[in-house]
Scaffold this motif. Structure first.
Motif, PDB file in Angstrom:
ATOM      1  N   ILE A 102       0.863  -1.015   0.102  1.00  0.00           N
ATOM      2  CA  ILE A 102      -0.376   0.067  -0.014  1.00  0.00           C
ATOM      3  C   ILE A 102       1.129   1.133  -0.180  1.00  0.00           C
ATOM      4  N   GLU A 103       1.898   1.108   0.949  1.00  0.00           N
ATOM      5  CA  GLU A 103       2.925   2.472   0.806  1.00  0.00           C
ATOM      6  C   GLU A 103       3.666   2.723  -0.602  1.00  0.00           C
ATOM      7  N   LEU A 104       3.786   1.553  -1.227  1.00  0.00           N
ATOM      8  CA  LEU A 104       4.584   1.418  -2.448  1.00  0.00           C
ATOM      9  C   LEU A 104       3.740   2.258  -3.421  1.00  0.00           C
ATOM     10  N   ALA A 105       2.538   1.649  -3.297  1.00  0.00           N
ATOM     11  CA  ALA A 105       1.405   2.177  -4.341  1.00  0.00           C
ATOM     12  C   ALA A 105       0.936   3.565  -4.266  1.00  0.00           C
ATOM     13  N   GLY A 106       1.232   4.293  -2.868  1.00  0.00           N
ATOM     14  CA  GLY A 106       0.857   5.539  -2.572  1.00  0.00           C
ATOM     15  C   GLY A 106       2.114   6.430  -3.114  1.00  0.00           C
ATOM     16  N   LYS A 107       3.296   5.779  -2.934  1.00  0.00           N
ATOM     17  CA  LYS A 107       4.458   6.597  -3.257  1.00  0.00           C
ATOM     18  C   LYS A 107       4.500   6.891  -4.941  1.00  0.00           C
ATOM     19  N   ILE A 108       4.196   5.572  -5.723  1.00  0.00           N
ATOM     20  CA  ILE A 108       4.301   5.812  -7.001  1.00  0.00           C
ATOM     21  C   ILE A 108       3.061   6.477  -7.538  1.00  0.00           C
ATOM     22  N   LEU A 109       1.844   6.544  -6.985  1.00  0.00           N
ATOM     23  CA  LEU A 109       0.935   7.533  -7.349  1.00  0.00           C
ATOM     24  C   LEU A 109       1.268   9.002  -7.142  1.00  0.00           C
ATOM     25  N   ILE A 110       2.054   9.111  -5.961  1.00  0.00           N
ATOM     26  CA  ILE A 110       2.289  10.651  -5.603  1.00  0.00           C
ATOM     27  C   ILE A 110       3.437  11.036  -6.778  1.00  0.00           C
ATOM     28  N   LEU A 111       4.268  10.120  -7.026  1.00  0.00           N
ATOM     29  CA  LEU A 111       5.261  10.572  -8.307  1.00  0.00           C
ATOM     30  C   LEU A 111       4.776  10.807  -9.382  1.00  0.00           C
ATOM     31  N   VAL A 112       3.704   9.915 -10.141  1.00  0.00           N
ATOM     32  CA  VAL A 112       2.771  10.101 -11.076  1.00  0.00           C
ATOM     33  C   VAL A 112       2.525  11.664 -11.349  1.00  0.00           C
ATOM     34  N   LEU A 113       1.678  12.055 -10.018  1.00  0.00           N
ATOM     35  CA  LEU A 113       0.937  13.261  -9.976  1.00  0.00           C
ATOM     36  C   LEU A 113       1.882  14.363  -9.913  1.00  0.00           C
ATOM     37  N   ALA A 114       3.173  14.089  -9.359  1.00  0.00           N
ATOM     38  CA  ALA A 114       4.223  15.116  -9.297  1.00  0.00           C
ATOM     39  C   ALA A 114       4.752  15.480 -10.503  1.00  0.00           C
ATOM     40  N   ILE A 115       4.732  14.665 -11.515  1.00  0.00           N
ATOM     41  CA  ILE A 115       5.668  14.925 -12.530  1.00  0.00           C
ATOM     42  C   ILE A 115       5.403  16.251 -13.540  1.00  0.00           C
ATOM     43  N   PRO A 116       4.140  16.818 -13.636  1.00  0.00           N
ATOM     44  CA  PRO A 116       3.785  18.065 -14.068  1.00  0.00           C
ATOM     45  C   PRO A 116       4.378  19.216 -13.425  1.00  0.00           C
ATOM     46  N   ILE A 117       4.250  19.073 -12.029  1.00  0.00           N
ATOM     47  CA  ILE A 117       4.902  19.954 -11.225  1.00  0.00           C
ATOM     48  C   ILE A 117       6.425  19.957 -11.425  1.00  0.00           C
ATOM     49  N   LEU A 118       7.062  18.986 -11.185  1.00  0.00           N
ATOM     50  CA  LEU A 118       8.459  18.908 -11.539  1.00  0.00           C
ATOM     51  C   LEU A 118       9.079  19.355 -12.836  1.00  0.00           C
ATOM     52  N   THR A 119       8.056  19.078 -13.940  1.00  0.00           N
ATOM     53  CA  THR A 119       8.500  19.445 -15.234  1.00  0.00           C
ATOM     54  C   THR A 119       8.437  21.183 -15.478  1.00  0.00           C
ATOM     55  N   ALA A 120       7.408  21.720 -14.644  1.00  0.00           N
ATOM     56  CA  ALA A 120       7.217  23.134 -14.673  1.00  0.00           C
ATOM     57  C   ALA A 120       8.479  23.673 -13.798  1.00  0.00           C
ATOM     58  N   VAL A 121       8.658  23.259 -12.819  1.00  0.00           N
ATOM     59  CA  VAL A 121       9.822  23.727 -12.082  1.00  0.00           C
ATOM     60  C   VAL A 121      11.201  23.736 -12.764  1.00  0.00           C
ATOM     61  N   ILE A 122      11.479  22.669 -13.566  1.00  0.00           N
ATOM     62  CA  ILE A 122      12.535  22.343 -14.235  1.00  0.00           C
ATOM     63  C   ILE A 122      12.743  23.352 -15.521  1.00  0.00           C
ATOM     64  N   GLU A 123      11.488  23.426 -15.943  1.00  0.00           N
ATOM     65  CA  GLU A 123      11.213  24.686 -17.384  1.00  0.00           C
ATOM     66  C   GLU A 123      11.499  25.990 -16.599  1.00  0.00           C
ATOM     67  N   MET A 124      10.880  26.217 -15.653  1.00  0.00           N
ATOM     68  CA  MET A 124      11.122  27.542 -14.916  1.00  0.00           C
ATOM     69  C   MET A 124      12.848  27.717 -14.603  1.00  0.00           C
ATOM     70  N   VAL A 125      13.290  26.870 -14.035  1.00  0.00           N
ATOM     71  CA  VAL A 125      14.644  27.097 -13.697  1.00  0.00           C
ATOM     72  C   VAL A 125      15.451  27.174 -15.245  1.00  0.00           C
ATOM     73  N   LEU A 126      15.422  26.561 -16.227  1.00  0.00           N
ATOM     74  CA  LEU A 126      15.862  26.410 -17.279  1.00  0.00           C
ATOM     75  C   LEU A 126      15.747  27.892 -18.215  1.00  0.00           C
ATOM     76  N   SER A 127      14.602  28.355 -17.758  1.00  0.00           N
ATOM     77  CA  SER A 127      14.553  29.747 -18.446  1.00  0.00           C
ATOM     78  C   SER A 127      15.008  30.809 -17.626  1.00  0.00           C
ATOM     79  N   LEU A 128      15.227  30.532 -16.549  1.00  0.00           N
ATOM     80  CA  LEU A 128      16.298  31.437 -15.745  1.00  0.00           C
ATOM     81  C   LEU A 128      17.630  31.568 -16.077  1.00  0.00           C
ATOM     82  N   LEU A 129      18.182  30.396 -16.690  1.00  0.00           N
ATOM     83  CA  LEU A 129      19.480  30.334 -16.847  1.00  0.00           C
ATOM     84  C   LEU A 129      19.920  31.057 -18.118  1.00  0.00           C
ATOM     85  N   PRO A 130      21.156  31.677 -18.197  1.00  0.00           N
ATOM     86  CA  PRO A 130      21.478  32.330 -19.559  1.00  0.00           C
ATOM     87  C   PRO A 130      21.938  31.245 -20.460  1.00  0.00           C
ATOM     88  N   THR A 131      21.490  31.684 -21.732  1.00  0.00           N
ATOM     89  CA  THR A 131      21.547  30.753 -22.836  1.00  0.00           C
ATOM     90  C   THR A 131      23.177  31.165 -23.608  1.00  0.00           C
TER      91      THR A 131
END
Length: 131
Positions: A102-131
């Motif tokens: 049950i704990e493993l299933a909860g962790k996996i479902l949390i990770l699945v839901l967190a992917i869009p947030i993690l993606t948005a954070v990474i994109e924001m960080v990348l946009s702040l870096l000088p190219t």
């Protein structure tokens, strides 16, 4: 608030003592008592949970945050609490293997839901870096 926690702890202790007394004669009844009290405590707290969610939504609206992120975070928190509750019930029943699944299933479902947030954070960080 102090009265609420006193009532919850009192109920929990009474149920614990009853379950310990009954467990030797009727272990299934003791387990059902434990589950019932756990669900009752959760239902007792529903109003407080609703207040917290409404407060967080108000803060998010005033901060002009994307509500999708708040909803996702609330879902993640809900999954964490529900998985913990289910896991503890399984452990109370002596089913540690099921509890860990049950704990493993909860962790996996949390990770699945967190992917869009993690993606948005990474994109924001990348946009702040000088190219």
């Amino acid at each position: 608030m102090a009265i609420d926690i006193i009532q919850i702890v009192g109920l929990g202790l009474i149920a614990t003592f009853l379950a310990l007394v009954v467990k030797e004669q009727k272990p299934m009844f003791a387990f059902m008592l434990t589950v019932f009290v756990g669900v009752f405590i959760f239902l007792f707290l529903i109003d407080e949970i609703v207040k917290i969610i409404e407060m967080l939504e108000g803060i998010a609206e005033r901060a002009d945050l994307n509500m999708m992120y708040l909803q996702t975070i609330l879902k993640i928190i809900g999954i964490a609490y529900i998985a913990e509750f289910g896991s503890q019930i399984a452990k109370d029943a002596g089913q540690a293997a099921i509890a860990s699944k049950i704990e493993l299933a909860g962790k996996i479902l949390i990770l699945v839901l967190a992917i869009p947030i993690l993606t948005a954070v990474i994109e924001m960080v990348l946009s702040l870096l000088p190219t």
